[in-house]
Write an enzyme that holds these catalytic residues in place. Sequence first.
Site, PDB file in Angstrom:
ATOM      1  CG  ASP A  10      23.576  34.426  52.132  1.00 16.69           C
ATOM      2  OD1 ASP A  10      22.359  34.514  52.386  1.00 16.69           O
ATOM      3  OD2 ASP A  10      24.114  33.382  51.720  1.00 16.69           O
ATOM      4  CB  SER A  11      21.389  38.715  49.955  1.00 12.09           C
ATOM      5  OG  SER A  11      21.455  37.535  49.161  1.00 12.09           O
ATOM      6  CB  ILE A  12      18.988  34.069  51.971  1.00  9.81           C
ATOM      7  CG1 ILE A  12      19.286  33.749  50.496  1.00  9.81           C
ATOM      8  CG2 ILE A  12      17.758  33.298  52.440  1.00  9.81           C
ATOM      9  CD1 ILE A  12      19.581  32.289  50.226  1.00  9.81           C
ATOM     10  CD  GLU A  15      16.221  39.324  49.225  1.00  5.00           C
ATOM     11  OE1 GLU A  15      15.422  38.362  49.127  1.00  5.00           O
ATOM     12  OE2 GLU A  15      16.828  39.824  48.256  1.00  5.00           O
TER      13      GLU A  15
END
Length: 216
Positions: A10-12, A15
């Site tokens: 996901d966004s983790i 990033e």
Amino acid sequence: MRPNILLFGDSITQESFRSGGWGASLADAYSRKGLTKPPVATTIFFGANDAALAGGTSERQHVPVEEYKENLRKIVRHLKECSPTMLIVLITPPPMDEEGRMEYARETYGEKAMTLPERTNETTGVYAKGCVELARELGVRSINLWSKMQETDGWQKKYLRDGLHLTAEGNAVVFEEVVKVFKEAWLDASEMPYDFPHHSEIDGKNPEKAFQQKCL
């Protein structure tokens, strides 16, 4: 041909390719290393969003834990069908700091900020446990990030920048754990050959020789 390492998440994970991120560090560690296709390894890093509380402000992201496990099971089975030799690593969601998340919401949204937790660390731990159990069931490796990070005092601020996403130190923990698992398997970057010769090995008067030796 350089090895392909797939990072699902996901966004983790998204990033992680920022400066200091674990994905960027992983790409650097394995840069210019030679192996063949298909992908040699895959990390699967979900759960932080799935663990959002039903009935909370992030309910649309909520996935029941059994459905979460079934989704992971389908991904793993598909990858094994694509390549039985692929190294597959399941990563649990990291712990989450409820107060840090609320603080972030107040700073970002002011009076419109949520007043009740959207996630709890206890619930996230249930998803982490399910992830580890599934890895054991399917015979793949796992990293219990939820437990690992909480071994450090002050992990809430040290590893999480907004109660959920990782700081540079948090990214470093993920990178170290992924590399450890890769090394324990068979994917040690330090033991892999470069896909092209180092400049120190190239004779300026006869550059072809170094490349010919590399091909042999």
